[in-house]
Design an enzyme around this catalytic site. Structure first.
Site, PDB file in Angstrom:
ATOM      1  N   GLU A 114       0.822  -1.204   0.000  1.00 13.20           N
ATOM      2  CA  GLU A 114       0.000   0.000   0.000  1.00 13.20           C
ATOM      3  C   GLU A 114       0.862   1.262   0.000  1.00 13.20           C
ATOM      4  OE1 GLU A 114      -3.564  -1.959   2.730  1.00 13.20           O
ATOM      5  OE2 GLU A 114      -2.405  -0.258   3.477  1.00 13.20           O
TER       6      GLU A 114
ATOM      7  N   CYS B 130       3.160   8.652   1.158  1.00 12.64           N
ATOM      8  CA  CYS B 130       3.578   7.691   2.177  1.00 12.64           C
ATOM      9  C   CYS B 130       3.815   6.355   1.483  1.00 12.64           C
ATOM     10  CB  CYS B 130       2.503   7.565   3.250  1.00 12.64           C
ATOM     11  SG  CYS B 130       2.893   6.364   4.536  1.00 12.64           S
TER      12      CYS B 130
ATOM     13  N   CYS C  79       5.659  -7.098   7.611  1.00 10.43           N
ATOM     14  CA  CYS C  79       6.564  -6.463   8.570  1.00 10.43           C
ATOM     15  C   CYS C  79       6.974  -7.464   9.646  1.00 10.43           C
ATOM     16  CB  CYS C  79       5.867  -5.262   9.217  1.00 10.43           C
ATOM     17  SG  CYS C  79       6.937  -4.270  10.289  1.00 10.43           S
TER      18      CYS C  79
ATOM     19  N   CYS D  61       3.969  -4.920  15.752  1.00  9.56           N
ATOM     20  CA  CYS D  61       3.300  -4.002  16.680  1.00  9.56           C
ATOM     21  C   CYS D  61       1.869  -4.466  16.943  1.00  9.56           C
ATOM     22  CB  CYS D  61       3.284  -2.590  16.102  1.00  9.56           C
ATOM     23  SG  CYS D  61       4.935  -1.886  15.863  1.00  9.56           S
TER      24      CYS D  61
END
Length: 340
Positions: free
Chosen positions: A72, A98, A105, A109
């Site tokens: 994205e 961005c 990842c 998190c």
């Protein structure tokens, strides 16, 4: 026999300044060389698979890579174009793009949807740069119109440091997009050893730290990687990072209701940042289906900000964009995966 060096500059110019889609469009390149390039290379390593436009002007893109994986990127309109009473353009619109640096990842998190899908692979420098090129082409943003770039999309940029550095240099090349490193911000969850490596490269980029918590206990709950790179190590690395004298290190603080939005946390944050030329960016948590975290009350955000400002800490509240679309990082990709 290799073609003369000036051909490389011409090809670079066609790709980055003319936004061409095919090598056949390179009019000043010999036909034989164009055919060889067409056979051996691709101009864009990704294509737009899906996009969603928000009422606030931001556009969320889902890109498909050559191997079928998706990432994205987001176009954020920071300022509208301005015209005089005769309709003449006074100031161009200002944009920030961005971009993602990885498919998935590793950081994991607790509040991030991207982490739910795990890590697949790093993006190449071409795949990082390609996101900006495709977005500029899709929105008719002229090649000589500068945009700001933030490496805050999917992935941990410093986990892909080699390709990140290549992309930064490609963006900055005066024969291409000529986007100064001062306009490029690398956001990291705090890999302190690689913050040091990035600093030693002297690329001239801006640094943003995704802090989100002011003590190690809470940060380890939110960002498990904190066990290896605790807050103290991050602060040491930041203090050693070469920062332009007119710039500040940005500390991103994702505010989550009843988790880190109290004044006691604000006080600890002030102590942490002592001696650092910094700016705190308070960010509303952007909810997504399945999360147990909640968006904080605006009054709590305002009180948090006012306390920091009263103690001399530069602090802003980032305006939430894309709340009416799949703006949370990884959300659009998750929707696509669930339908395939």
């Amino acid at each position: 026999m290799f073609p003369p060096k000036f051909r490389a500059k011409q090809i670079f110019n066609w790709v980055y300044q003319h936004h061409i889609d095919s090598f056949s469009q390179m009019e000043n390149i010999p036909k034989k060389l164009r055919e060889e390039l067409e056979n051996d290379y691709i101009i864009s390593p990704l294509k737009i698979l899906q996009k969603q436009r928000s009422s606030d002007g931001s556009i969320k893109y889902l890109f498909e890579l050559q191997d079928g994986h998706t990432v994205e990127a987001v176009l954020l309109k920071m300022k509208d174009a301005e015209y005089d009473e005769h309709g003449e353009l006074l100031h161009h619109a200002k944009f920030t793009v961005c971009v993602s640096s990885q498919v998935g990842c590793k950081v994991g998190c607790a509040f991030c949807l991207t982490a739910k899908g795990g890590f697949i692979r790093n993006l190449s420098a071409g795949e990082i740069v390609g996101q900006v090129l495709e977005i500029k082409k899709d929105n008719d943003i002229a090649s000589n119109r500068r945009v700001n770039i933030v490496y805050m999309g999917m992935g941990e940029p410093l986990d892909n440091l080699e390709n990140l550095a290549k992309a930064i240099r490609i963006f900055a090349n005066e024969n291409g997009l000529s986007i100064s490193p001062k306009r490029q911000t690398v956001s990291t969850s705090g890999i302190s050893t690689k913050i040091e490596k990035l600093g030693k490269m002297e690329l001239g980029v801006q640094l943003a730290i995704s802090l989100h918590a002011v003590d190690d206990a809470l940060r380890e709950e939110l960002i498990p990687m904190n066990k290896a790179y605790n807050i103290a190590s991050i602060i040491r690395a930041v203090k050693a990072f070469p920062v332009n004298t007119r710039k500040r290190v940005m500390f991103e603080y994702l505010v989550i209701k009843d988790v880190n939005d109290d004044i006691a946390s604000a006080k600890k944050l002030i102590r942490l940042l002592e001696g650092i030329k910094s700016k705190v960016n308070l960010i509303y948590f952007n909810p997504y289906p399945g999360t147990h975290f909640e968006r904080p009350e605006p009054e709590r955000m305002k009180k948090f900000q006012e306390y920091l400002l009263s103690k001399g800490v530069l602090c802003t509240i980032r305006e939430s964009k894309g709340l009416d679309i799949s703006a949370a990082c990884g959300q659009l990709r998750e929707q696509e995966l669930s339908t395939t």
